[in-house]
Design a protein around this motif. Sequence first.
Motif, PDB file in Angstrom:
ATOM      1  N   VAL A  70       0.855  -1.204   0.000  1.00 25.84           N
ATOM      2  CA  VAL A  70       0.000   0.000   0.000  1.00 25.84           C
ATOM      3  C   VAL A  70       0.889   1.251   0.000  1.00 25.84           C
ATOM      4  CG1 VAL A  70      -1.629   1.360   1.395  1.00 25.84           C
ATOM      5  CG2 VAL A  70      -2.011  -1.088   1.070  1.00 25.84           C
ATOM      6  N   ARG A  71       1.915   1.220   0.855  1.00 29.11           N
ATOM      7  CA  ARG A  71       2.813   2.376   0.988  1.00 29.11           C
ATOM      8  C   ARG A  71       3.501   2.694  -0.339  1.00 29.11           C
ATOM      9  NH1 ARG A  71       5.181   0.824   5.439  1.00 29.11           N
ATOM     10  NH2 ARG A  71       4.047   2.270   6.778  1.00 29.11           N
ATOM     11  N   TRP A  72       3.939   1.646  -1.040  1.00 27.23           N
ATOM     12  CA  TRP A  72       4.727   1.852  -2.274  1.00 27.23           C
ATOM     13  C   TRP A  72       3.891   1.638  -3.534  1.00 27.23           C
ATOM     14  CZ3 TRP A  72       8.700   4.440  -0.891  1.00 27.23           C
ATOM     15  CH2 TRP A  72       9.297   4.213   0.369  1.00 27.23           C
ATOM     16  N   LYS A  73       2.582   1.803  -3.411  1.00 28.36           N
ATOM     17  CA  LYS A  73       1.674   1.509  -4.535  1.00 28.36           C
ATOM     18  C   LYS A  73       2.113   2.172  -5.843  1.00 28.36           C
ATOM     19  CE  LYS A  73      -2.440   3.587  -5.321  1.00 28.36           C
ATOM     20  NZ  LYS A  73      -3.883   3.875  -5.350  1.00 28.36           N
ATOM     21  N   ARG A  74       2.366   3.461  -5.810  1.00 24.54           N
ATOM     22  CA  ARG A  74       2.659   4.155  -7.070  1.00 24.54           C
ATOM     23  C   ARG A  74       3.956   3.644  -7.694  1.00 24.54           C
ATOM     24  NH1 ARG A  74       2.832  10.576  -8.806  1.00 24.54           N
ATOM     25  NH2 ARG A  74       2.896  10.074 -11.024  1.00 24.54           N
ATOM     26  N   LEU A  75       4.979   3.499  -6.874  1.00 23.15           N
ATOM     27  CA  LEU A  75       6.275   3.028  -7.368  1.00 23.15           C
ATOM     28  C   LEU A  75       6.152   1.610  -7.946  1.00 23.15           C
ATOM     29  CD1 LEU A  75       9.408   3.366  -7.547  1.00 23.15           C
ATOM     30  CD2 LEU A  75       9.523   2.369  -5.260  1.00 23.15           C
ATOM     31  N   TYR A  76       5.493   0.713  -7.188  1.00 19.07           N
ATOM     32  CA  TYR A  76       5.378  -0.681  -7.640  1.00 19.07           C
ATOM     33  C   TYR A  76       4.519  -0.798  -8.904  1.00 19.07           C
ATOM     34  CZ  TYR A  76       7.416  -2.284  -3.184  1.00 19.07           C
ATOM     35  OH  TYR A  76       8.251  -2.521  -2.122  1.00 19.07           O
ATOM     36  N   ALA A  77       3.440  -0.020  -8.962  1.00 23.42           N
ATOM     37  CA  ALA A  77       2.556  -0.073 -10.138  1.00 23.42           C
ATOM     38  C   ALA A  77       3.312   0.420 -11.374  1.00 23.42           C
ATOM     39  CB  ALA A  77       1.314   0.770  -9.903  1.00 23.42           C
ATOM     40  N   GLU A  78       4.122   1.449 -11.176  1.00 28.06           N
ATOM     41  CA  GLU A  78       4.913   2.015 -12.284  1.00 28.06           C
ATOM     42  C   GLU A  78       5.935   0.985 -12.784  1.00 28.06           C
ATOM     43  OE1 GLU A  78       4.997   5.277 -14.685  1.00 28.06           O
ATOM     44  OE2 GLU A  78       3.789   5.194 -12.857  1.00 28.06           O
ATOM     45  N   ILE A  79       6.615   0.320 -11.845  1.00 26.20           N
ATOM     46  CA  ILE A  79       7.617  -0.696 -12.215  1.00 26.20           C
ATOM     47  C   ILE A  79       6.927  -1.881 -12.892  1.00 26.20           C
ATOM     48  CG2 ILE A  79       9.305  -2.353 -11.313  1.00 26.20           C
ATOM     49  CD1 ILE A  79       9.955  -0.310  -9.088  1.00 26.20           C
ATOM     50  N   ALA A  80       5.757  -2.276 -12.343  1.00 27.06           N
ATOM     51  CA  ALA A  80       5.036  -3.451 -12.880  1.00 27.06           C
ATOM     52  C   ALA A  80       4.253  -3.118 -14.148  1.00 27.06           C
ATOM     53  CB  ALA A  80       4.085  -3.990 -11.817  1.00 27.06           C
ATOM     54  N   GLU A  81       4.206  -1.801 -14.497  1.00 26.14           N
ATOM     55  CA  GLU A  81       3.474  -1.318 -15.675  1.00 26.14           C
ATOM     56  C   GLU A  81       2.001  -1.713 -15.629  1.00 26.14           C
ATOM     57  OE1 GLU A  81       5.825  -2.774 -18.937  1.00 26.14           O
ATOM     58  OE2 GLU A  81       7.474  -1.403 -18.496  1.00 26.14           O
TER      59      GLU A  81
END
Length: 403
Positions: free
Chosen positions: A55-66
Motif C-alpha cells: 500500500v505504501r509503495w503503490k505508485r512506485l510498484y505499479a509504475e515498475i510493474a506497468e
Amino acid sequence: MRLHRNLVFATIDALSEIFNDGKYADKVIEKTLKRDKRWGSRDRSFIAETTYDIVRWKRLYAEIAEVKEPFSREDLFRMFTVWCVLRGVKLPDWPQFEKAPVRRIKGKFDELSKIRKYRESIPDWMDQLGEKELGEKIWTQEIHALNNQAPVVLRANKLKTTTEELAKKLLDEGFETSNLRNYPEALELKERANIFKTKAFQDGLFEVQDASSQRVAEFLNVQPGMRVVDTCAGAGGKTLHLAALMQNKGQIIALDIYGNKLKELKRRAKRAGAHNVETRDIDSTKVIKKLYGSADRVLIDAPCSGLGVLSRNPDAKWKLQPEFLEKIKETQLEILEKYSKIVKNGGKLVYATCSILPSENEKQVQKFLKTEAGQDFILMKEKKILSSASGYDGFYMALLEKK
C-alpha cells in the motif's frame, strides 16, 4: 523467507479490497487476519506488514510493474513480484510468478528512484503541495521519513503505574521495551507485536500513543482540579492522558460529533481508571454554547489532512484529495472560532493537528487571531514536530491565552 500460498493469496485479496473497493487498510487487515485460526503470529505479521508495504509503495510498484488502476488479480501479482524482487525474497515456482522480469524490475527501480514522486510513491498534487509549503529540502526529508514504518510507542498510565514498573511487567510477559529520552511516560516496543493481548493492557496500565501525540496534553499545562474541555476527543487518546496529568482531580468534558467514538472513550476510560471524564455528543450547537466562558483549558485536536501520520496510515496517501484539504481548512477555522469561546478569561487553549503543512497550522492560528473571536487571545508559544527530525509522527501545536 519461504512464501506460503495461503498467506500470499490472503495478501492479494486484502490489496484488492483496499485498492479497488476503496476500503481502509487497517479494517481490511483486521478482517483478513481472522480468516484462518491456524495462523500463528508470524503468519499474521507477514500478511499485515506485506499488505501495508505494498500500500505504501503503490505508485512506485505499479509504475515498475506497468499496471494501472483498477488492478486485476494478475496486476496485483505483478506488484507482489516487484515487492519480492526489491525485498530480496525468493520467488516461488508458482504459475503467478512465471517469467518474472527480475532484471527489468531492478533497472526500472534504479531509474524511477531518481524522481521524488516515484521514489517516495506519492500523488503528483501532494508532491507539488509539500514542496510549495515546506520548501524542497524539508519536504524531501519529511516525505522520506514518513515512508518509514511507524514504531509502536506506549504511554504508561500514571494513574496506575510508572514507566519503570510497566517496562518490568511487559518484560515478564515477553515484551522488550526501551525508554525514550525526553518523553517521560513513553516506552517503545523493540519488536512489533500484538500488545493488546497482554495482562498489562487489560489492566489499563498503558495506551498505545505515538511519542509526538504525547506532547499535546503536556502542552496544555493542566493542573489537578481544573475544568478542561477536549473538543474533538474522538476515542480519547489525549483525553486519557489529560486525566492522568490531572491525577483524576477536576473535570474533563470530552466532546465529539461521533457518538460511537465517545462510547469507545468511555470503555477506555473505565479500563484506565480515569474517573473525571464525562462525554457529551455534539448533537446541536446548544452543547457548545452551554460551555461558553466556563473552561480553564480547552484542547482543539482539529481534524486535518493527517499528513504527519502517513507512516502509520499509508493508505491516506491515496485517499486524500486536494478538494478535501481546502474544505478541512475552512472547518479548522470554524472550529477555532466556535470552540475558543469555551475558554474563560485568563484560561488557555491548545490548537493541534497531526499535519506538517503550515496552511493547516501556524497560518490557521494567524488567521484566527485576526477574527473577532481571536482578538481576545494571544499566542504564547507553538511547537512544530517534523518526522524527519523526531523519528515519530509529524505534529503541530499552538498554546493561546485568553486575555
